[in-house]
Scaffold this motif. Structure first.
Motif, PDB file in Angstrom:
ATOM      1  N   ARG A 218      14.416  19.938  52.150  1.00 13.32           N
ATOM      2  CA  ARG A 218      14.007  21.335  51.999  1.00 13.32           C
ATOM      3  C   ARG A 218      15.219  22.228  51.830  1.00 13.32           C
ATOM      4  N   VAL A 219      15.163  23.088  50.810  1.00 14.77           N
ATOM      5  CA  VAL A 219      16.238  24.029  50.535  1.00 14.77           C
ATOM      6  C   VAL A 219      16.179  25.173  51.537  1.00 14.77           C
ATOM      7  N   VAL A 220      17.334  25.491  52.157  1.00 15.83           N
ATOM      8  CA  VAL A 220      17.372  26.539  53.177  1.00 15.83           C
ATOM      9  C   VAL A 220      18.457  27.578  52.907  1.00 15.83           C
ATOM     10  N   GLY A 221      19.169  27.459  51.787  1.00 13.48           N
ATOM     11  CA  GLY A 221      20.208  28.429  51.469  1.00 13.48           C
ATOM     12  C   GLY A 221      20.563  28.374  50.001  1.00 13.48           C
ATOM     13  N   THR A 222      21.054  29.498  49.449  1.00  7.85           N
ATOM     14  CA  THR A 222      21.388  29.562  48.029  1.00  7.85           C
ATOM     15  C   THR A 222      22.636  30.408  47.822  1.00  7.85           C
ATOM     16  N   VAL A 223      23.313  30.156  46.709  1.00  7.98           N
ATOM     17  CA  VAL A 223      24.418  31.015  46.273  1.00  7.98           C
ATOM     18  C   VAL A 223      24.690  30.729  44.801  1.00  7.98           C
ATOM     19  N   GLY A 224      25.121  31.760  44.089  1.00 12.07           N
ATOM     20  CA  GLY A 224      25.432  31.615  42.671  1.00 12.07           C
ATOM     21  C   GLY A 224      26.783  32.216  42.348  1.00 12.07           C
ATOM     22  N   ALA A 225      27.326  31.825  41.202  1.00 12.25           N
ATOM     23  CA  ALA A 225      28.603  32.361  40.733  1.00 12.25           C
ATOM     24  C   ALA A 225      28.584  32.400  39.218  1.00 12.25           C
TER      25      ALA A 225
END
Length: 312
Positions: A210-217
């Motif tokens: 299960r995905v619990v965090g995100t970030v993009g660049a």
């Protein structure tokens, strides 16, 4: 003491077990290894759950020993995935995959909309709003000579301030869901010098992680030497465990590897914990500006956008 026991299987996949020290010692003795099995305690776990033990790979080849450790651990918890960034038990940071789309959007929406409450608490204490609150209650009391109606007027004004903050962030969410969060691959995976990562709870048995965090660049518009960090969000149940810092460092590593000279980001001044995190990692606040919301929303919420910058 709870220990994380890791053993290497023949196909070089590390398998993780949570096991008490006593149970592990029992497994070692029953397997005939006893204290002769090398245990590497030189890599402390970043969590408070205990230490990481690296079991000798030659001993791990023994099926009986593997079974004993599984029995002591009460079953398998997960396994290492090639290329994954592991710095805590049960959590990995990996590149985004198309199957993560719905969960990533849900984390983003939840993280942004829940800011309405701290925004309300902050704006309700603003001197200008306190004056408006007292003025509205005083005016109604002068006209009606009723404390009840004056109190209702004050409550109505506070409700208006809350709804203004809620609409401010809801509008931001709607805009993002129509743009980059509508096509994550197109905005973060296909362009050069861009990327998107997720933090995932490792799968248990056959269950899906299960995905619990995100970030993009991605490259900052108009500045090829600048990397823009965006969409950092962590499920509230997994906060205060360093996951936000891990995701931020992942972007900084990516930016340095791709030759960027500066990493920039923008956040609202309501997000004080996030700003403190960024400053701890070396970011500095460079500027502050009013948000693009309707003037009335801006007047009531007093939310400003802060630009932070870090030289790489």
């Amino acid at each position: 003491m709870l220990l994380s026991a890791l053993g290497q299987s023949p196909n070089s996949v590390w398998r993780r077990y949570s096991v008490s020290e006593g149970a592990l010692e029992t497994a070692l003795i029953r397997s005939g290894s006893g204290p002769r099995v090398p245990l590497d305690r030189s890599h402390p776990s970043p969590t408070r759950q205990g230490e990481k033990l690296m079991l000798a790979s030659d001993r791990w080849q023994s099926p009986s020993f593997r079974d004993l450790v599984k029995m002591a651990a009460g079953g398998r918890v997960g396994e290492e995935r090639p290329g994954a960034d592991r710095r805590g038990p049960g959590l990995i940071v990996r590149p985004y995959r198309p199957g993560d789309f719905r969960r990533v959007r849900r984390i983003f929406v939840d993280g942004a909309t829940e800011l309405a409450t701290p925004a309300f608490k902050r704006s309700a204490r603003a001197p200008s709003n306190v004056r408006l609150l007292l003025a509205s209650g005083g005016t109604v009391y002068t006209v009606t000579a009723s404390l009840a109606w004056a109190g209702l007027a004050c409550l109505a004004f506070l409700a208006l301030v809350y709804l203004a903050g809620r609409e401010l962030y809801a509008g931001y969410v709607r805009e993002r869901l129509r743009t980059d969060m509508a096509d994550i691959e197109g905005h973060y995976l296909k362009p050069p010098g861009a990327g998107f990562w997720v933090a995932e709870v490792e799968a248990e048995e056959e269950e899906e992680g299960r995905v619990v965090g995100t970030v993009g660049a991605k490259m900052s518009p108009g500045d090829p030497s600048s990397c823009e960090l965006s969409r950092l969000s962590v499920d509230r149940r997994y906060r205060r465990h360093g996951l936000g810092a891990r995701l931020t460092r992942k972007v900084l590593e990516f930016a340095r590897a791709h030759g960027y000279r500066v990493c920039v980001l923008e956040t609202t001044d309501v997000q004080e914990p996030a700003i403190k995190l960024y400053q701890k990692l070396g970011f500095c606040v460079r500027s502050s500006r009013p948000g693009p919301a309707h003037p009335i929303l801006q007047l009531l919420t007093k939310v400003s956008f802060c630009k932070l910058e870090l030289s790489l």
